[in-house]
Design a protein around this motif. Structure first.
Motif, PDB file in Angstrom:
ATOM      1  N   ARG A 122       0.791  -1.071  -0.025  1.00 28.75           N
ATOM      2  CA  ARG A 122       0.076   0.098   0.151  1.00 28.75           C
ATOM      3  C   ARG A 122       0.878   1.081  -0.026  1.00 28.75           C
ATOM      4  O   ARG A 122       0.526   2.353   0.691  1.00 28.75           O
ATOM      5  CB  ARG A 122      -0.867  -0.056   1.203  1.00 28.75           C
ATOM      6  CG  ARG A 122      -1.706  -1.305   1.280  1.00 28.75           C
ATOM      7  CD  ARG A 122      -3.017  -1.098   2.128  1.00 28.75           C
ATOM      8  NE  ARG A 122      -3.872  -0.357   1.526  1.00 28.75           N
ATOM      9  CZ  ARG A 122      -4.729  -0.536   0.723  1.00 28.75           C
ATOM     10  NH1 ARG A 122      -4.947  -1.880   0.445  1.00 28.75           N
ATOM     11  NH2 ARG A 122      -5.646   0.241   0.266  1.00 28.75           N
ATOM     12  N   GLY A 123       1.931   1.047  -0.758  1.00 26.72           N
ATOM     13  CA  GLY A 123       2.866   2.256  -0.765  1.00 26.72           C
ATOM     14  C   GLY A 123       2.339   3.504  -1.458  1.00 26.72           C
ATOM     15  O   GLY A 123       2.360   4.790  -1.173  1.00 26.72           O
ATOM     16  N   PHE A 124       1.191   3.111  -2.458  1.00 25.49           N
ATOM     17  CA  PHE A 124       0.523   4.333  -3.171  1.00 25.49           C
ATOM     18  C   PHE A 124      -0.365   5.127  -2.268  1.00 25.49           C
ATOM     19  O   PHE A 124      -0.569   6.238  -2.457  1.00 25.49           O
ATOM     20  CB  PHE A 124      -0.120   3.670  -4.490  1.00 25.49           C
ATOM     21  CG  PHE A 124      -0.451   4.679  -5.415  1.00 25.49           C
ATOM     22  CD1 PHE A 124      -2.092   4.665  -5.691  1.00 25.49           C
ATOM     23  CD2 PHE A 124       0.266   5.528  -6.089  1.00 25.49           C
ATOM     24  CE1 PHE A 124      -2.457   5.805  -6.478  1.00 25.49           C
ATOM     25  CE2 PHE A 124      -0.170   6.351  -7.047  1.00 25.49           C
ATOM     26  CZ  PHE A 124      -1.452   6.388  -7.280  1.00 25.49           C
ATOM     27  N   LEU A 128      -0.648   9.117  -1.321  1.00 27.20           N
ATOM     28  CA  LEU A 128      -1.799   9.779  -1.625  1.00 27.20           C
ATOM     29  C   LEU A 128      -2.175  10.639  -0.290  1.00 27.20           C
ATOM     30  O   LEU A 128      -2.660  11.834  -0.443  1.00 27.20           O
ATOM     31  CB  LEU A 128      -2.908   8.858  -1.711  1.00 27.20           C
ATOM     32  CG  LEU A 128      -3.247   8.589  -3.339  1.00 27.20           C
ATOM     33  CD1 LEU A 128      -4.264   7.568  -3.665  1.00 27.20           C
ATOM     34  CD2 LEU A 128      -3.263   9.659  -4.273  1.00 27.20           C
ATOM     35  N   GLN A 129      -1.948   9.768   0.772  1.00 25.32           N
ATOM     36  CA  GLN A 129      -2.039  10.526   2.237  1.00 25.32           C
ATOM     37  C   GLN A 129      -1.232  11.660   2.332  1.00 25.32           C
ATOM     38  O   GLN A 129      -1.413  12.796   2.915  1.00 25.32           O
ATOM     39  CB  GLN A 129      -1.785   9.651   3.228  1.00 25.32           C
ATOM     40  CG  GLN A 129      -2.941   8.450   3.450  1.00 25.32           C
ATOM     41  CD  GLN A 129      -2.623   7.349   4.490  1.00 25.32           C
ATOM     42  OE1 GLN A 129      -1.916   7.741   5.583  1.00 25.32           O
ATOM     43  NE2 GLN A 129      -2.615   6.171   4.213  1.00 25.32           N
ATOM     44  N   VAL A 130      -0.043  11.643   1.966  1.00 26.01           N
ATOM     45  CA  VAL A 130       0.943  12.763   1.819  1.00 26.01           C
ATOM     46  C   VAL A 130       0.391  14.106   1.297  1.00 26.01           C
ATOM     47  O   VAL A 130       0.453  15.094   1.707  1.00 26.01           O
ATOM     48  CB  VAL A 130       2.370  12.309   1.590  1.00 26.01           C
ATOM     49  CG1 VAL A 130       3.325  13.580   1.298  1.00 26.01           C
ATOM     50  CG2 VAL A 130       2.990  11.447   2.611  1.00 26.01           C
ATOM     51  N   ILE A 133      -2.663  15.372   2.926  1.00 29.91           N
ATOM     52  CA  ILE A 133      -2.077  16.242   4.019  1.00 29.91           C
ATOM     53  C   ILE A 133      -1.885  17.544   3.947  1.00 29.91           C
ATOM     54  O   ILE A 133      -2.019  18.591   4.344  1.00 29.91           O
ATOM     55  CB  ILE A 133      -1.253  15.519   4.933  1.00 29.91           C
ATOM     56  CG1 ILE A 133      -2.094  14.407   5.630  1.00 29.91           C
ATOM     57  CG2 ILE A 133      -0.775  16.552   6.131  1.00 29.91           C
ATOM     58  CD1 ILE A 133      -1.141  13.115   6.375  1.00 29.91           C
ATOM     59  N   PHE A 134      -0.808  17.454   2.715  1.00 30.92           N
ATOM     60  CA  PHE A 134      -0.137  18.688   2.066  1.00 30.92           C
ATOM     61  C   PHE A 134      -1.511  19.696   1.687  1.00 30.92           C
ATOM     62  O   PHE A 134      -1.453  20.896   1.772  1.00 30.92           O
ATOM     63  CB  PHE A 134       0.704  18.704   1.199  1.00 30.92           C
ATOM     64  CG  PHE A 134       1.485  19.825   0.495  1.00 30.92           C
ATOM     65  CD1 PHE A 134       1.343  20.089  -0.520  1.00 30.92           C
ATOM     66  CD2 PHE A 134       2.319  20.564   1.481  1.00 30.92           C
ATOM     67  CE1 PHE A 134       1.936  21.359  -1.051  1.00 30.92           C
ATOM     68  CE2 PHE A 134       2.770  21.750   1.044  1.00 30.92           C
ATOM     69  CZ  PHE A 134       2.745  21.951  -0.280  1.00 30.92           C
ATOM     70  N   SER A 135      -2.420  19.089   0.919  1.00 32.19           N
ATOM     71  CA  SER A 135      -3.519  20.003   0.459  1.00 32.19           C
ATOM     72  C   SER A 135      -4.151  20.412   1.481  1.00 32.19           C
ATOM     73  O   SER A 135      -4.911  21.851   1.289  1.00 32.19           O
ATOM     74  CB  SER A 135      -4.225  19.172  -0.513  1.00 32.19           C
ATOM     75  OG  SER A 135      -4.826  17.940  -0.122  1.00 32.19           O
ATOM     76  N   GLY A 136      -4.568  19.766   2.417  1.00 30.94           N
ATOM     77  CA  GLY A 136      -5.416  20.052   3.709  1.00 30.94           C
ATOM     78  C   GLY A 136      -4.687  21.336   4.296  1.00 30.94           C
ATOM     79  O   GLY A 136      -5.528  22.313   4.857  1.00 30.94           O
TER      80      GLY A 136
ATOM     81  N   ILE B  67      -7.997   7.076   9.083  1.00 26.98           N
ATOM     82  CA  ILE B  67      -7.910   7.943  10.310  1.00 26.98           C
ATOM     83  C   ILE B  67      -6.926   9.288   9.700  1.00 26.98           C
ATOM     84  O   ILE B  67      -7.637  10.374  10.220  1.00 26.98           O
ATOM     85  CB  ILE B  67      -6.648   7.462  11.204  1.00 26.98           C
ATOM     86  CG1 ILE B  67      -7.486   6.276  12.087  1.00 26.98           C
ATOM     87  CG2 ILE B  67      -6.207   8.269  12.378  1.00 26.98           C
ATOM     88  CD1 ILE B  67      -6.649   5.478  12.962  1.00 26.98           C
ATOM     89  N   ALA B  68      -6.055   9.298   8.863  1.00 25.76           N
ATOM     90  CA  ALA B  68      -5.497  10.413   8.321  1.00 25.76           C
ATOM     91  C   ALA B  68      -6.591  11.129   7.364  1.00 25.76           C
ATOM     92  O   ALA B  68      -6.615  12.386   7.741  1.00 25.76           O
ATOM     93  CB  ALA B  68      -4.474  10.000   7.257  1.00 25.76           C
ATOM     94  N   VAL B  69      -7.347  10.622   6.615  1.00 26.11           N
ATOM     95  CA  VAL B  69      -8.208  11.460   5.774  1.00 26.11           C
ATOM     96  C   VAL B  69      -9.233  12.019   6.818  1.00 26.11           C
ATOM     97  O   VAL B  69      -9.647  13.204   6.675  1.00 26.11           O
ATOM     98  CB  VAL B  69      -8.908  10.836   4.711  1.00 26.11           C
ATOM     99  CG1 VAL B  69      -9.996  11.233   4.054  1.00 26.11           C
ATOM    100  CG2 VAL B  69      -7.858  10.024   3.712  1.00 26.11           C
TER     101      VAL B  69
END
Lengths: 179, 101
Positions: A122-124, A128-130, A133-136, B67-69
């Motif tokens: 699940r590296g992709f 996506l999470q990074v 978070i940056f866009s958030g 959790i992150a989202v």
């Protein structure tokens, strides 16, 4: 033990929804997060339990208390409840008929450790999470930025092409037409 | 019924309570709280589903993503709440919907 924790979680969740004061609802939500973290630890997912405890119980609660401090804690009354209650009954019926008869019995966990699954399979998702978070962060900065509404910023501005006598070089200057 | 199966069913009830709270809440902040309750239920469902099918690591990895989202949604939701209060002076959705301009 798990059932006792579950009942406590339900009680705190119902109180979080029914509380008229926002601060009481936030504290009940923090209690729900802590109980969820304990239940997750009981399933063997101690990494998720730690993350849920720190993020859900800690960070989100602090942010909510901060937001309540900024907006004020006005009490509220709950709206008319017939349609929501009907939808809750329908949801419970769906749960009973479509989920409970097909619950699997637990099997032996023969999967690789969590670190291998996260970094290799699940590296992709992590990338996506990074990005999310940056866009958030950018979104929050944009939402909370204050605008400067002084008279100078509302004046008309225009670009003027002029030549400077000293060096005879064309230059572009910004001139303000104050109304 | 084992404790894990009971936990699976209980997390569904957490989801339903959050859904009910989202429908009856008048305050924007209460809606954010109800949304958080729903996501807590989803996180438990993911981990317990992984436990019951012998794929706990996959369930945990999905739960980490959720959790992150979810935290991101909470942060942006709270920023919107603050802005809505600055704009309208209240968090009541009925007043905000009926406000002019």
């Amino acid at each position: 033990m798990m059932i006792v924790l579950l009942i406590l979680t339900m009680v705190c969740a119902v109180q979080a929804v029914r509380a008229s004061q926002l601060l009481n609802a936030t504290i009940c939500l923090a209690a729900v997060s802590a109980l969820v973290a304990i239940m997750l630890y009981g399933t063997g997912a101690w990494q998720i339990a730690t993350i849920e405890l720190s993020v859900g119980t800690g960070l989100v609660t602090v942010l909510m208390v901060f937001a309540i401090t900024m907006v004020g804690d006005e009490g509220e009354t709950i709206k008319g409840q017939r349609l929501p209650l009907l939808l809750v009954v329908v949801a419970v019926l769906l749960l009973v008929t479509l989920t409970i008869p097909f619950l699997p019995v637990s099997v032996i966990d023969e999967q690789a450790p969590l670190s291998d699954v996260i970094w290799e399979e699940r590296g992709f998702d992590l990338m996506l999470q990074v990005v999310l978070i940056f866009s958030g962060v950018l979104g929050v900065i944009g939402l909370l930025a204050t605008r400067n509404t002084t008279e100078e910023s509302q004046s008309d501005v225009s670009l003027v092409l002029s030549t400077q006598a000293e060096n005879k070089q064309p230059s572009l200057t910004l001139e303000k037409d104050v109304a | 019924m084992s404790s894990m199966q009971a936990l699976f069913i209980g997390s569904w009830f957490l989801l339903i309570i959050g859904m009910y709270g989202l429908m009856v809440a008048r305050s924007l902040l209460k809606m954010v709280i109800a949304l958080q309750l729903m996501v807590k239920g989803v996180i438990i469902i993911l981990v317990v589903a992984g436990y019951l099918t012998g794929q706990l690591a996959t369930g945990q990895s999905l739960a980490i993503t959720v959790i992150a989202v979810d935290t991101l949604v909470a942060v942006i939701g709270l920023a919107l709440v603050v802005q809505a209060n600055a704009q309208h002076g209240t968090l009541d959705t009925d007043h905000i919907i009926n406000a002019e301009g």
